[in-house]
Scaffold this motif. Structure first.
Motif, PDB file in Angstrom:
ATOM      1  N   VAL A   6     -19.111   7.212   7.349  1.00 21.32           N
ATOM      2  CA  VAL A   6     -17.883   6.597   7.863  1.00 21.32           C
ATOM      3  C   VAL A   6     -17.306   7.455   8.990  1.00 21.32           C
ATOM      4  CG1 VAL A   6     -15.472   6.048   7.307  1.00 21.32           C
ATOM      5  CG2 VAL A   6     -17.317   5.289   5.790  1.00 21.32           C
ATOM      6  N   VAL A   7     -17.304   8.772   8.811  1.00 21.36           N
ATOM      7  CA  VAL A   7     -16.785   9.662   9.855  1.00 21.36           C
ATOM      8  C   VAL A   7     -17.625   9.510  11.125  1.00 21.36           C
ATOM      9  CG1 VAL A   7     -16.372  12.072  10.514  1.00 21.36           C
ATOM     10  CG2 VAL A   7     -15.778  11.285   8.202  1.00 21.36           C
ATOM     11  N   GLY A  54     -17.145   4.936  17.240  1.00 20.41           N
ATOM     12  CA  GLY A  54     -16.166   3.924  17.632  1.00 20.41           C
ATOM     13  C   GLY A  54     -15.103   4.453  18.580  1.00 20.41           C
ATOM     14  N   LEU A  55     -14.777   5.728  18.419  1.00 18.04           N
ATOM     15  CA  LEU A  55     -13.779   6.367  19.275  1.00 18.04           C
ATOM     16  C   LEU A  55     -14.386   6.978  20.538  1.00 18.04           C
ATOM     17  CD1 LEU A  55     -11.743   8.282  16.539  1.00 18.04           C
ATOM     18  CD2 LEU A  55     -10.914   6.357  17.910  1.00 18.04           C
ATOM     19  N   SER A  56     -15.711   7.018  20.591  1.00 16.46           N
ATOM     20  CA  SER A  56     -16.434   7.679  21.696  1.00 16.46           C
ATOM     21  C   SER A  56     -16.081   9.160  21.784  1.00 16.46           C
ATOM     22  CB  SER A  56     -16.161   6.975  23.027  1.00 16.46           C
ATOM     23  OG  SER A  56     -16.609   5.642  22.984  1.00 16.46           O
ATOM     24  N   VAL A  57     -16.023   9.803  20.628  1.00 16.79           N
ATOM     25  CA  VAL A  57     -15.808  11.253  20.578  1.00 16.79           C
ATOM     26  C   VAL A  57     -17.041  11.890  19.947  1.00 16.79           C
ATOM     27  CG1 VAL A  57     -13.292  11.029  20.396  1.00 16.79           C
ATOM     28  CG2 VAL A  57     -14.653  11.248  18.315  1.00 16.79           C
ATOM     29  N   PRO A  58     -17.286  13.177  20.203  1.00 11.13           N
ATOM     30  CA  PRO A  58     -18.449  13.836  19.604  1.00 11.13           C
ATOM     31  C   PRO A  58     -18.375  13.811  18.071  1.00 11.13           C
ATOM     32  CG  PRO A  58     -17.547  15.168  21.377  1.00 11.13           C
ATOM     33  CD  PRO A  58     -16.563  14.057  21.116  1.00 11.13           C
ATOM     34  N   VAL A  59     -19.479  13.446  17.452  1.00 14.86           N
ATOM     35  CA  VAL A  59     -19.534  13.396  15.990  1.00 14.86           C
ATOM     36  C   VAL A  59     -19.214  14.759  15.372  1.00 14.86           C
ATOM     37  CG1 VAL A  59     -21.018  12.933  13.997  1.00 14.86           C
ATOM     38  CG2 VAL A  59     -21.073  11.404  15.968  1.00 14.86           C
ATOM     39  N   PRO A  60     -19.726  15.876  15.928  1.00 10.77           N
ATOM     40  CA  PRO A  60     -19.371  17.160  15.322  1.00 10.77           C
ATOM     41  C   PRO A  60     -17.860  17.418  15.292  1.00 10.77           C
ATOM     42  CG  PRO A  60     -21.269  17.438  16.745  1.00 10.77           C
ATOM     43  CD  PRO A  60     -20.757  16.034  16.963  1.00 10.77           C
ATOM     44  N   GLU A  61     -17.157  16.938  16.307  1.00 11.71           N
ATOM     45  CA  GLU A  61     -15.695  17.089  16.327  1.00 11.71           C
ATOM     46  C   GLU A  61     -15.072  16.327  15.151  1.00 11.71           C
ATOM     47  OE1 GLU A  61     -11.987  15.390  18.936  1.00 11.71           O
ATOM     48  OE2 GLU A  61     -13.759  16.020  20.054  1.00 11.71           O
ATOM     49  N   ALA A  62     -15.542  15.107  14.929  1.00 15.69           N
ATOM     50  CA  ALA A  62     -15.018  14.299  13.822  1.00 15.69           C
ATOM     51  C   ALA A  62     -15.394  14.918  12.477  1.00 15.69           C
ATOM     52  CB  ALA A  62     -15.540  12.868  13.917  1.00 15.69           C
ATOM     53  N   PHE A  63     -16.627  15.412  12.360  1.00 18.64           N
ATOM     54  CA  PHE A  63     -17.040  16.066  11.114  1.00 18.64           C
ATOM     55  C   PHE A  63     -16.143  17.265  10.820  1.00 18.64           C
ATOM     56  CE2 PHE A  63     -21.821  14.752  10.858  1.00 18.64           C
ATOM     57  CZ  PHE A  63     -21.448  13.489  10.468  1.00 18.64           C
ATOM     58  N   ALA A  64     -15.871  18.060  11.836  1.00 15.11           N
ATOM     59  CA  ALA A  64     -15.014  19.232  11.633  1.00 15.11           C
ATOM     60  C   ALA A  64     -13.620  18.806  11.192  1.00 15.11           C
ATOM     61  CB  ALA A  64     -14.949  20.061  12.918  1.00 15.11           C
ATOM     62  N   ALA A  65     -13.095  17.753  11.820  1.00 18.32           N
ATOM     63  CA  ALA A  65     -11.760  17.268  11.448  1.00 18.32           C
ATOM     64  C   ALA A  65     -11.723  16.784  10.004  1.00 18.32           C
ATOM     65  CB  ALA A  65     -11.322  16.150  12.391  1.00 18.32           C
ATOM     66  N   ALA A  66     -12.846  16.223   9.537  1.00 17.90           N
ATOM     67  CA  ALA A  66     -12.908  15.711   8.165  1.00 17.90           C
ATOM     68  C   ALA A  66     -13.302  16.785   7.154  1.00 17.90           C
ATOM     69  CB  ALA A  66     -13.901  14.551   8.093  1.00 17.90           C
ATOM     70  N   GLY A  97     -23.202  15.704  21.030  1.00 17.64           N
ATOM     71  CA  GLY A  97     -22.038  16.584  20.963  1.00 17.64           C
ATOM     72  C   GLY A  97     -22.281  17.987  21.491  1.00 17.64           C
ATOM     73  N   ILE A  98     -23.526  18.285  21.880  1.00 13.24           N
ATOM     74  CA  ILE A  98     -23.845  19.612  22.413  1.00 13.24           C
ATOM     75  C   ILE A  98     -23.204  19.759  23.794  1.00 13.24           C
ATOM     76  CG2 ILE A  98     -25.721  21.089  23.260  1.00 13.24           C
ATOM     77  CD1 ILE A  98     -27.524  19.813  21.157  1.00 13.24           C
ATOM     78  N   PRO A  99     -22.594  20.894  24.072  1.00 11.93           N
ATOM     79  CA  PRO A  99     -22.021  21.100  25.412  1.00 11.93           C
ATOM     80  C   PRO A  99     -23.103  20.951  26.488  1.00 11.93           C
ATOM     81  CG  PRO A  99     -21.305  22.826  23.908  1.00 11.93           C
ATOM     82  CD  PRO A  99     -22.348  22.036  23.189  1.00 11.93           C
ATOM     83  N   PRO A 100     -22.758  20.395  27.637  1.00 11.16           N
ATOM     84  CA  PRO A 100     -23.742  20.146  28.689  1.00 11.16           C
ATOM     85  C   PRO A 100     -24.573  21.365  29.086  1.00 11.16           C
ATOM     86  CG  PRO A 100     -21.669  19.091  29.241  1.00 11.16           C
ATOM     87  CD  PRO A 100     -21.424  19.917  28.010  1.00 11.16           C
ATOM     88  N   ASN A 101     -23.967  22.538  29.073  1.00  9.64           N
ATOM     89  CA  ASN A 101     -24.709  23.736  29.472  1.00  9.64           C
ATOM     90  C   ASN A 101     -25.791  24.126  28.464  1.00  9.64           C
ATOM     91  OD1 ASN A 101     -22.552  24.504  27.680  1.00  9.64           O
ATOM     92  ND2 ASN A 101     -22.861  26.633  28.275  1.00  9.64           N
ATOM     93  N   LEU A 102     -25.740  23.599  27.237  1.00  4.68           N
ATOM     94  CA  LEU A 102     -26.747  23.919  26.225  1.00  4.68           C
ATOM     95  C   LEU A 102     -27.813  22.829  26.083  1.00  4.68           C
ATOM     96  CD1 LEU A 102     -24.488  25.420  23.415  1.00  4.68           C
ATOM     97  CD2 LEU A 102     -25.794  26.615  25.178  1.00  4.68           C
TER      98      LEU A 102
END
Length: 131
Positions: free
Chosen positions: A55-56, A62-74, A99-104
């Motif tokens: 669900v996260v 659905g929000l077009s945000v990085p999944v790792p960001e949502a996982f951390a928030a949850a 969700g990996i930063p572009p430089n990586l």
């Protein structure tokens, strides 16, 4: 942010989506979005709402945000190396990559390329590769 509900509310507002729009995108009900945002406890247990990883992930997409960001928030593990094979599927692995930063990303692509090349060689060596 104090809880997932606070993060979700802010992320949804930043995406300029209504609860209904997010619910449709994530494949969940508007009522569940509302419950999560308001951090309403379970009426039987009194525990705060804890959406599943799937669900996260759906909410993040659905929000077009990085999944790792949502996982951390949850409150979920963000490092894919700390997650068992049973907990992470192909879609989640792809979402981690996104969700990996572009430089990586070049380093991540190089690792993936090496893995695919080794897999192809192993299949060819054992006669499993289709011609």
């Amino acid at each position: 942010m104090a809880n997932f509900g606070d993060w979700l509310f802010e992320a949804r507002k930043n995406a300029r989506l209504s609860q209904e729009e997010l619910a449709e995108r994530a494949g969940i009900s508007k009522n569940y979005v509302s419950t999560l945002e308001r951090n309403l406890p379970n009426y039987k247990t009194g525990a705060p709402p804890q959406p599943s990883r799937k669900v996260v992930e759906a909410i993040a997409i659905g929000l077009s945000v990085p999944v790792p960001e949502a996982f951390a928030a949850a409150g979920y593990t963000v490092d894919p190396l700390e997650v068992s094979d049973e907990e992470i599927g192909d879609e989640e692995a792809i979402a981690y990559y996104r969700g990996i930063p572009p430089n990586l990303k070049p380093a991540a692509r190089a690792i993936l390329k090496t893995m695919f090349e080794q897999s192809d060689r192993a299949e060819t060596t054992h006669g499993k590769k289709a011609e």
